[in-house]
Design an enzyme around this catalytic site. Structure first.
Site, PDB file in Angstrom:
ATOM      1  CB  SER A  11      -0.943   0.005   1.208  1.00 48.46           C
ATOM      2  OG  SER A  11      -0.207  -0.169   2.405  1.00 48.46           O
ATOM      3  CB  ILE A  12       4.017   2.227   1.638  1.00 48.12           C
ATOM      4  CG1 ILE A  12       3.452   1.841   3.010  1.00 48.12           C
ATOM      5  CG2 ILE A  12       4.858   3.493   1.741  1.00 48.12           C
ATOM      6  CD1 ILE A  12       4.507   1.520   4.047  1.00 48.12           C
TER       7      ILE A  12
END
Lengths: 244, 244
Positions: A11-12
């Site tokens: 997700s980052i």
């Protein structure tokens, strides 16, 4: 035709084109030089990401990426017996999964620049607050990730990079050098604030700048407008892009 | 493999991945759905951009873009006899150059969605201030662009879109609906502030959302992490990506 730099991660990485994101900042730096492709998959650990390798990065691709950032570990480091245990991947397997990814990218292109990025540090208090904001009193009482365990994954990531002679960014360490990193760099104890994104951007660009992929050293694809003769525009194009 | 949406234009496109940029915002919206490629060329007018067409968009490309935004005119509208006259393109030629671009994209792919965007309005006072900040007393006394002339180019752009049945964004009109547009949307009387970028993003996404290219309607490329069974991860991948 334009070189591709791929951001592969969780997700980052997936969120890296949000306001102030490190992916968008890279795309801006490489304007007219390289395309920055987002291959971030929220919630993914390295075990699940392996399923994507051949799907996303074909061995037969005519123009494989010139660089790949591999940025996993935040989910692998989720603790067993806690609310996110489904995402847990044992430490040794994490390291071997990263190794498989690197081997795959090198098969796609022996000259590819692979940059490993460790998971960020975890702010356990921030995670707890975030869980309470979502679930109230039903929020988990025990953290699903700890900073200490995330640090063990970061260590494996950096050691693998050293073993293979690859560059790495130890985000876990780097962020903790700054006082107040917990709120300054992390929005929910795990994901990045704009300041946190800026750290990733700065560290990644520092590595790229020491290679042939420095944006400043890469040729622009077509003439800068200032060298185009208003009366004979074709001249500048014939000179710089003979195939035009 | 992933659909491509290409942003073709001048500096306002080239700068679209800066902080708050409309290109980055699109890239974030289309995460895991489509790649947003920046083909912005600062200073370019439509005449010069035509030299790039075959270079950037080959007729033989196996996977042509699914959508292209064409966003020129700010430089074409530079006035003759003023400091930026080198960039000037006559009104009629501007329209015909846009037509050639559209014809080319349709040849690359008959199903491509072409979206025309007009140049933004010009804040002449802002341009003058900007010139003074660069050149002091040597700054031009007469504007190199006027809002009125930019409006004529915008009109041609919208008329061409209507003639060809294509969607368009009349940025010149849209921005001027808001009081204080001069400072709110323009940083130097011509280029966009983050608020100005937000307008472009909103208008572009409004058009895309009415087509099959609505991000919400496009399929994600691989399984969402929440449907992956921790014990049997292969199941979710076999189901959604049989080729994996």
């Amino acid at each position: 035709m334009r070189p591709q730099i791929v951001l592969f991660g969780d997700s980052i990485t997936e969120q890296s084109f949000r306001l102030g994101g490190w992916g968008a900042a890279l795309a801006d730096t490489y304007t007219r030089k390289a395309d920055i492709l987002n291959r971030g998959y929220g919630g993914y650990n390295t075990r699940w990401a392996l399923f994507l390798l051949h799907h996303l990065f074909s061995l037969d691709a005519p123009t494989p990426p010139v660089a790949v950032t591999i940025f996993f570990g935040a989910n692998d480091a989720a603790l067993l017996g806690r609310t996110s245990e489904r995402q847990h991947v044992p430490l040794e397997e994490y390291k071997e999964n990263l190794r498989k990814m690197i081997q795959h990218f090198k098969k796609c292109s022996p000259s590819v620049l692979v940059l490993l990025i460790t998971p960020p540090p975890i702010d356990e208090a921030g995670r707890f607050e975030y869980a309470r904001s979502l679930y109230g009193d039903k929020a988990m009482q025990l953290p699903e990730r700890t900073n200490e365990v995330a640090g063990e994954y970061a260590k494996q990531c950096v050691e693998l990079a050293e073993e293979l002679g690859l560059p790495s960014v130890n985000l876990w360490s780097k962020m903790q050098e700054t006082e107040g990193w917990q709120r300054k760099f992390l929005s929910d104890g795990l994901h990045l604030t704009p300041d946190g994104n800026a750290i990733v951007y700065q560290e990644v660009i520092k590595v790229f700048n020491e290679t042939s992929l420095s944006a400043a050293k890469m040729p622009a694809d077509v003439p800068h407008h200032s060298i185009i003769d208003g009366q004979k525009p074709e001249k500048a194009f014939q000179l710089q892009c003979p195939t035009i």
